[in-house]
Design a protein around this motif. Structure first.
Motif, PDB file in Angstrom:
ATOM      1  N   GLY A 151       9.504  22.820  47.523  1.00  0.00           N
ATOM      2  CA  GLY A 151      10.304  23.361  46.417  1.00  0.00           C
ATOM      3  C   GLY A 151      11.182  22.303  45.764  1.00  0.00           C
ATOM      4  O   GLY A 151      11.669  22.511  44.648  1.00  0.00           O
ATOM      5  N   ALA A 152      11.399  21.163  46.427  1.00  0.00           N
ATOM      6  CA  ALA A 152      12.226  20.101  45.835  1.00  0.00           C
ATOM      7  C   ALA A 152      11.525  19.517  44.614  1.00  0.00           C
ATOM      8  O   ALA A 152      10.295  19.537  44.519  1.00  0.00           O
ATOM      9  CB  ALA A 152      12.465  19.001  46.868  1.00  0.00           C
ATOM     10  N   SER A 153      12.314  18.972  43.670  1.00  0.00           N
ATOM     11  CA  SER A 153      11.689  18.397  42.473  1.00  0.00           C
ATOM     12  C   SER A 153      11.699  16.872  42.541  1.00  0.00           C
ATOM     13  O   SER A 153      12.645  16.262  43.062  1.00  0.00           O
ATOM     14  CB  SER A 153      12.406  18.895  41.221  1.00  0.00           C
ATOM     15  OG  SER A 153      13.795  18.678  41.323  1.00  0.00           O
ATOM     16  N   TYR A 175      13.789  28.228  51.074  1.00  0.00           N
ATOM     17  CA  TYR A 175      12.748  28.427  50.040  1.00  0.00           C
ATOM     18  C   TYR A 175      11.637  29.325  50.582  1.00  0.00           C
ATOM     19  O   TYR A 175      10.994  29.000  51.586  1.00  0.00           O
ATOM     20  CB  TYR A 175      12.174  27.059  49.642  1.00  0.00           C
ATOM     21  CG  TYR A 175      11.195  27.114  48.496  1.00  0.00           C
ATOM     22  CD1 TYR A 175      11.612  27.405  47.211  1.00  0.00           C
ATOM     23  CD2 TYR A 175       9.831  26.882  48.712  1.00  0.00           C
ATOM     24  CE1 TYR A 175      10.713  27.454  46.156  1.00  0.00           C
ATOM     25  CE2 TYR A 175       8.921  26.921  47.662  1.00  0.00           C
ATOM     26  CZ  TYR A 175       9.371  27.207  46.386  1.00  0.00           C
ATOM     27  OH  TYR A 175       8.487  27.257  45.341  1.00  0.00           O
ATOM     28  N   ILE A 218      11.184  33.495  42.424  1.00  0.00           N
ATOM     29  CA  ILE A 218      10.416  32.376  43.001  1.00  0.00           C
ATOM     30  C   ILE A 218       8.907  32.584  42.877  1.00  0.00           C
ATOM     31  O   ILE A 218       8.133  31.630  42.851  1.00  0.00           O
ATOM     32  CB  ILE A 218      10.812  32.179  44.498  1.00  0.00           C
ATOM     33  CG1 ILE A 218      12.329  31.925  44.627  1.00  0.00           C
ATOM     34  CG2 ILE A 218      10.048  31.024  45.134  1.00  0.00           C
ATOM     35  CD1 ILE A 218      12.834  30.687  43.903  1.00  0.00           C
ATOM     36  N   ARG A 238       6.234  30.450  41.034  1.00  0.00           N
ATOM     37  CA  ARG A 238       5.905  29.079  41.461  1.00  0.00           C
ATOM     38  C   ARG A 238       4.671  28.996  42.349  1.00  0.00           C
ATOM     39  O   ARG A 238       4.260  27.899  42.724  1.00  0.00           O
ATOM     40  CB  ARG A 238       7.094  28.486  42.212  1.00  0.00           C
ATOM     41  CG  ARG A 238       8.341  28.444  41.358  1.00  0.00           C
ATOM     42  CD  ARG A 238       9.376  27.655  42.097  1.00  0.00           C
ATOM     43  NE  ARG A 238      10.673  27.732  41.464  1.00  0.00           N
ATOM     44  CZ  ARG A 238      11.623  26.837  41.674  1.00  0.00           C
ATOM     45  NH1 ARG A 238      11.403  25.828  42.483  1.00  0.00           N
ATOM     46  NH2 ARG A 238      12.782  26.971  41.081  1.00  0.00           N
ATOM     47  N   TRP A 286       7.272  19.843  41.329  1.00  0.00           N
ATOM     48  CA  TRP A 286       7.908  20.416  42.516  1.00  0.00           C
ATOM     49  C   TRP A 286       6.988  20.225  43.718  1.00  0.00           C
ATOM     50  O   TRP A 286       5.765  20.324  43.592  1.00  0.00           O
ATOM     51  CB  TRP A 286       8.174  21.901  42.299  1.00  0.00           C
ATOM     52  CG  TRP A 286       9.235  22.140  41.271  1.00  0.00           C
ATOM     53  CD1 TRP A 286      10.580  22.190  41.478  1.00  0.00           C
ATOM     54  CD2 TRP A 286       9.028  22.369  39.871  1.00  0.00           C
ATOM     55  NE1 TRP A 286      11.233  22.419  40.290  1.00  0.00           N
ATOM     56  CE2 TRP A 286      10.306  22.543  39.281  1.00  0.00           C
ATOM     57  CE3 TRP A 286       7.905  22.429  39.046  1.00  0.00           C
ATOM     58  CZ2 TRP A 286      10.492  22.772  37.924  1.00  0.00           C
ATOM     59  CZ3 TRP A 286       8.078  22.662  37.685  1.00  0.00           C
ATOM     60  CH2 TRP A 286       9.361  22.830  37.143  1.00  0.00           C
ATOM     61  N   THR A 314      17.012  18.606  45.420  1.00  0.00           N
ATOM     62  CA  THR A 314      16.570  19.018  46.762  1.00  0.00           C
ATOM     63  C   THR A 314      16.292  20.521  46.761  1.00  0.00           C
ATOM     64  O   THR A 314      16.651  21.234  45.826  1.00  0.00           O
ATOM     65  CB  THR A 314      17.662  18.723  47.804  1.00  0.00           C
ATOM     66  OG1 THR A 314      18.831  19.436  47.417  1.00  0.00           O
ATOM     67  CG2 THR A 314      17.953  17.230  47.896  1.00  0.00           C
ATOM     68  N   SER A 315      15.652  20.996  47.822  1.00  0.00           N
ATOM     69  CA  SER A 315      15.364  22.423  47.947  1.00  0.00           C
ATOM     70  C   SER A 315      15.908  22.909  49.278  1.00  0.00           C
ATOM     71  O   SER A 315      15.714  22.255  50.316  1.00  0.00           O
ATOM     72  CB  SER A 315      13.854  22.648  47.868  1.00  0.00           C
ATOM     73  OG  SER A 315      13.538  23.985  48.116  1.00  0.00           O
ATOM     74  N   ASP A 316      16.577  24.053  49.231  1.00  0.00           N
ATOM     75  CA  ASP A 316      17.149  24.621  50.446  1.00  0.00           C
ATOM     76  C   ASP A 316      16.019  25.029  51.399  1.00  0.00           C
ATOM     77  O   ASP A 316      14.983  25.505  50.945  1.00  0.00           O
ATOM     78  CB  ASP A 316      17.978  25.849  50.032  1.00  0.00           C
ATOM     79  CG  ASP A 316      18.874  26.311  51.142  1.00  0.00           C
ATOM     80  OD1 ASP A 316      19.989  25.766  51.257  1.00  0.00           O
ATOM     81  OD2 ASP A 316      18.441  27.209  51.911  1.00  0.00           O
ATOM     82  N   GLN A 360      12.108  15.914  52.705  1.00  0.00           N
ATOM     83  CA  GLN A 360      12.421  16.937  51.690  1.00  0.00           C
ATOM     84  C   GLN A 360      11.671  18.245  51.971  1.00  0.00           C
ATOM     85  O   GLN A 360      10.549  18.242  52.483  1.00  0.00           O
ATOM     86  CB  GLN A 360      12.035  16.435  50.281  1.00  0.00           C
ATOM     87  CG  GLN A 360      12.905  15.308  49.784  1.00  0.00           C
ATOM     88  CD  GLN A 360      14.387  15.659  49.771  1.00  0.00           C
ATOM     89  OE1 GLN A 360      14.769  16.744  49.337  1.00  0.00           O
ATOM     90  NE2 GLN A 360      15.215  14.743  50.263  1.00  0.00           N
ATOM     91  N   ASN A 361      12.314  19.341  51.599  1.00  0.00           N
ATOM     92  CA  ASN A 361      11.701  20.661  51.790  1.00  0.00           C
ATOM     93  C   ASN A 361      10.789  21.025  50.616  1.00  0.00           C
ATOM     94  O   ASN A 361      10.983  20.536  49.495  1.00  0.00           O
ATOM     95  CB  ASN A 361      12.791  21.733  51.896  1.00  0.00           C
ATOM     96  CG  ASN A 361      13.645  21.535  53.127  1.00  0.00           C
ATOM     97  OD1 ASN A 361      13.112  21.345  54.222  1.00  0.00           O
ATOM     98  ND2 ASN A 361      14.952  21.547  52.949  1.00  0.00           N
TER      99      ASN A 361
END
Ligand code: 4AD
Ligand code: MG
Length: 462
Positions: free
Chosen positions: A70-72, A106, A124, A127, A26, A101-103, A67-68
């Motif tokens: 938190g994205a994988s 996050y 969360i 993480r 992530w 993707t991550s909103d 990408q934000n």
């Protein structure tokens, strides 16, 4: 290509020098310098890996860098050893895939959140670095416990969770029922539990001890390790309504030997965690408790104090300290008293033993003085009571008399007395509050931060 886990990679990265590997993880951060970008990926190992993405090599560059957190990702590339950089190596990407993707909402965008804020995002918070360290240590400590007892011939037993007996006799049990509580069936004006699922009133267990003792009388040495439940109305940093307890029980064993086992077990697990979780402990030492590592090292090398309750009362009375709760022979010690003894007088763990019988459970061995029982609590700095245990009353008549004296129902405990009817023997056991042990190992000061979804009075999430 199979992915390499970062824990394995960091242990042995030199062996991968110049080789192409695949990692997954992530996104912790992205730094974009237009034609080159640095991604920090974390896959659950304490350390994250840096992936270097060059625009002229990677065709989806623009998609990656936007990408934000938190994205994988899945990233493939060559391992480059970087002796002069902060991190010992990096991965020069040949292919990068966005897996999920991550909103932008996050909540862990940056570092340095308070534990109170983290508590408000329980889904969360695992993480981040803090919970990564705490939950790795929780897992390693549980493994160390199993290893310790396994190496010493103990049999691991799973005792029931639903029970009709109150082990500690403190009446702090959560009831379990399938009756319609809006309109329960009644007999003689009272709820008719004969119509309940088990045909009687039952609860969640506060301790596996009583059931466990039946197996101990077959194998000689056992331990149980599982969830326990207490409806205590204690809104403190050390009480949870649902917590894990680890309970060894040993036949042909008196109080002194029991304390030997407790001391050896605690030291063994601390040593094991110190060997297996160096990065995690260094992090906690830096950000949570500056004395943590020094304290753990001291404990491993110290001899724990063994002190009678009666002597402890004298020490507390002569201390000249103003306690909120007055000290008298016969009172149950409060956390302020326990902490004074371990933190100020001895500065190390203290076994406090031979407590007044009135403040302890029915099953404890009655001493010859008629006033005290062979109970022993392990008190530790920063926490207070970590372990509660005792030699058990092995004499059937004495145990029966105590059950009657306390107004307990003999028929509720009759099954348990088989251990005393058939081949009774001097035996002892204890219960370690596992969350409190994790607090002790991590320097975390609130039990809410060592449980995944803490259940405490007035609060439940999920
Ligand atoms: O001292 P306790 O009540 O002992 C027993 O239940 C015995 N039957 C154990 C045994 O001899 N087999 O509880 C054991 C330990 C305490 O020392 C404490 O560390 C922890 O369990 N504990 C709690 N931990 C978190 N939240 C609570 N509400 C706790 N209550 C007890
Ligand atoms: Mg206790």
């Amino acid at each position: 290509m199979k992915r390499i886990e970062l824990r394995d990679l960091f242990k042995n990265f030199e062996a991968f020098d110049g080789k192409e590997i695949t990692v997954c993880g992530w996104l912790r951060s992205v730094r974009d310098y237009k034609n080159i970008a640095f991604l920090t990926l974390n896959d659950g190992a304490f350390k994250s890996v840096q992936v270097v993405v060059e625009q002229n090599k990677i065709k989806n560059y623009d998609d990656i860098v936007k990408q934000n957190v938190g994205a994988s990702f899945e990233a493939k590339g060559k391992v480059i050893i970087t002796p002069n950089a902060q991190q010992p190596f990096e991965i020069n990407a040949s292919e990068v895939k966005v897996l999920g993707t991550s909103d932008p909402s996050y909540p862990l965008q940056k570092k340095g959140h308070t534990v109170e804020f983290l508590r408000s995002i329980p889904t969360i918070r695992p993480r981040g670095n803090l919970f990564n360290a705490v939950f790795r240590i929780r897992s390693v400590a549980a493994f160390a416990i199993h290893k310790f007892f396994n190496e010493r011939n103990f049999v691991y037993v799973h005792t029931p969770i639903i029970t009709s007996s109150d082990c500690e006799g403190a009446g702090e049990m959560f009831q379990v029922t399938t009756l319609n509580m809006e309109n329960p069936p009644k007999a003689n004006g009272k709820i008719d539990y004969s119509q309940d699922f088990f045909g009687k009133k039952v609860s969640l267990t506060v301790s596996g001890q009583l059931h466990e003792e039946t197996l101990t009388h077959a194998f000689g040495k056992t331990y149980t390790f599982g969830p326990t439940f207490r409806a205590e109305n204690s809104n403190t940093s050390r009480h949870a309504a649902e917590f894990w307890m680890m309970e060894p029980e040993i036949c042909f064993c008196g109080l002194e030997e029991l304390m030997d086992n407790e001391e050896e077990m605690v030291k063994y697990c601390i040593k094991y965690v110190m060997e297996e979780c160096k990065d995690e402990l260094e992090f906690l030492n830096k950000f949570v408790d500056k004395d943590l590592i020094k304290r753990l090292e001291n404990i491993v090398n110290s001899k724990f104090v063994r002190l009678d309750y009666t002597d402890a009362i004298d020490i507390l009375k002569k201390s000249g300290k103003k306690f909120e709760y007055k000290v008298e022979w016969g009172v149950d010690l409060q956390s302020e008293h326990e902490r004074y003894l371990t933190e100020e007088v001895y500065k190390k763990p203290v076994f406090l033993k031979n407590y007044p019988k009135e403040i302890k459970a029915f099953y404890m061995r009655q001493n010859d003085d008629g006033k005290t029982v062979a109970a022993v609590d392990m008190l530790v700095p920063g926490i207070g009571e970590l372990i509660g245990g005792s030699q058990r009353e092995e004499r059937l008549e004495k145990l029966l008399a105590r059950i009657k004296e306390l107004g307990l129902k003999e028929e509720d405990y009759s099954w348990y007395l088989d251990t005393r009817r058939y081949g009774t023997n001097v035996h002892s056991g204890y219960g370690l509050g596992f969350e409190r042990f994790v607090m002790y190992l991590t320097g975390i000061s609130n039990i809410r931060d060592v449980e995944l979804f803490p259940r405490t009075v007035g609060s439940i999430f999920g």
